[in-house]
Design a protein around this motif. Sequence first.
Motif, PDB file in Angstrom:
ATOM      1  N   PRO A  16       0.819  -1.225   0.000  1.00  0.00           N
ATOM      2  CA  PRO A  16       0.000   0.000   0.000  1.00  0.00           C
ATOM      3  C   PRO A  16       0.853   1.275   0.000  1.00  0.00           C
ATOM      4  CG  PRO A  16      -0.876  -1.576   1.569  1.00  0.00           C
ATOM      5  CD  PRO A  16       0.435  -2.124   1.098  1.00  0.00           C
ATOM      6  N   VAL A  17       2.006   1.251   0.667  1.00  0.00           N
ATOM      7  CA  VAL A  17       2.894   2.413   0.689  1.00  0.00           C
ATOM      8  C   VAL A  17       3.560   2.582  -0.674  1.00  0.00           C
ATOM      9  CG1 VAL A  17       4.951   3.434   1.764  1.00  0.00           C
ATOM     10  CG2 VAL A  17       3.285   2.188   3.170  1.00  0.00           C
ATOM     11  N   ARG A  18       4.021   1.485  -1.275  1.00  0.00           N
ATOM     12  CA  ARG A  18       4.617   1.554  -2.619  1.00  0.00           C
ATOM     13  C   ARG A  18       3.611   2.110  -3.622  1.00  0.00           C
ATOM     14  NH1 ARG A  18       6.033  -3.966  -1.588  1.00  0.00           N
ATOM     15  NH2 ARG A  18       4.764  -4.548  -3.387  1.00  0.00           N
ATOM     16  N   ASP A  19       2.380   1.634  -3.550  1.00  0.00           N
ATOM     17  CA  ASP A  19       1.338   2.107  -4.467  1.00  0.00           C
ATOM     18  C   ASP A  19       1.061   3.594  -4.247  1.00  0.00           C
ATOM     19  OD1 ASP A  19       1.150  -0.451  -5.487  1.00  0.00           O
ATOM     20  OD2 ASP A  19      -0.710  -0.937  -4.412  1.00  0.00           O
ATOM     21  N   ILE A  23       6.153   3.847  -5.987  1.00  0.00           N
ATOM     22  CA  ILE A  23       7.481   3.234  -5.936  1.00  0.00           C
ATOM     23  C   ILE A  23       7.455   1.923  -6.708  1.00  0.00           C
ATOM     24  CG2 ILE A  23       9.223   2.197  -4.420  1.00  0.00           C
ATOM     25  CD1 ILE A  23       8.334   4.199  -2.266  1.00  0.00           C
ATOM     26  N   VAL A  24       8.363   1.822  -7.677  1.00  0.00           N
ATOM     27  CA  VAL A  24       8.510   0.623  -8.498  1.00  0.00           C
ATOM     28  C   VAL A  24       9.983   0.214  -8.448  1.00  0.00           C
ATOM     29  CG1 VAL A  24       6.580   1.204 -10.020  1.00  0.00           C
ATOM     30  CG2 VAL A  24       8.868   2.016 -10.576  1.00  0.00           C
ATOM     31  N   PRO A  25      10.322  -0.995  -8.906  1.00  0.00           N
ATOM     32  CA  PRO A  25      11.734  -1.378  -8.906  1.00  0.00           C
ATOM     33  C   PRO A  25      12.587  -0.324  -9.617  1.00  0.00           C
ATOM     34  CG  PRO A  25      10.391  -3.284  -9.387  1.00  0.00           C
ATOM     35  CD  PRO A  25       9.466  -2.090  -9.381  1.00  0.00           C
ATOM     36  N   ARG A  43       9.659   9.513  -2.137  1.00  0.00           N
ATOM     37  CA  ARG A  43      10.220   9.153  -3.445  1.00  0.00           C
ATOM     38  C   ARG A  43      10.874  10.406  -4.010  1.00  0.00           C
ATOM     39  NH1 ARG A  43       7.472   6.418  -8.745  1.00  0.00           N
ATOM     40  NH2 ARG A  43       9.421   6.368  -9.908  1.00  0.00           N
ATOM     41  N   ILE A  44      12.107  10.287  -4.494  1.00  0.00           N
ATOM     42  CA  ILE A  44      12.832  11.477  -4.929  1.00  0.00           C
ATOM     43  C   ILE A  44      13.173  11.483  -6.405  1.00  0.00           C
ATOM     44  CG2 ILE A  44      13.823  11.954  -2.667  1.00  0.00           C
ATOM     45  CD1 ILE A  44      16.445  10.690  -3.683  1.00  0.00           C
ATOM     46  N   ASP A  45      12.841  10.443  -7.167  1.00  0.00           N
ATOM     47  CA  ASP A  45      13.267  10.394  -8.558  1.00  0.00           C
ATOM     48  C   ASP A  45      12.269  10.977  -9.548  1.00  0.00           C
ATOM     49  OD1 ASP A  45      11.517   8.294  -8.178  1.00  0.00           O
ATOM     50  OD2 ASP A  45      12.658   6.866  -9.358  1.00  0.00           O
ATOM     51  N   ARG A  46      11.096  11.353  -9.096  1.00  0.00           N
ATOM     52  CA  ARG A  46      10.134  12.024  -9.975  1.00  0.00           C
ATOM     53  C   ARG A  46       9.032  12.643  -9.128  1.00  0.00           C
ATOM     54  NH1 ARG A  46       5.198   9.478 -11.165  1.00  0.00           N
ATOM     55  NH2 ARG A  46       5.090   7.338 -10.512  1.00  0.00           N
TER      56      ARG A  46
END
Length: 77
Positions: A16-19, A23-25, A43-46
């Motif tokens: 649920p946190v990844r969603d 956050i994906v691989p 999340r810092i990449d986008r």
Amino acid sequence: MATTVTAKGQVTIPKPVRDLLGIVPGSRVDFRRAADGSVVLARIDRKPPASRFANLRGHAGEGLTTEAIMALTRGGA
């Protein structure tokens, strides 16, 4: 949500946190300490994912030209 730290210091981020954060691989994340002492995962990449409605903004539908849409709104076809 709780998770267990492995011997290598790794944890699994709950789905649920990844969603929620998208956050994906391969995603880059950052851990920050907040003023109250808690730790925040970001999340810092986008940029955060757009709302599901943002993808629809500006689309009138497949196959209709501007003239056809205007004719429909004016009652002519």
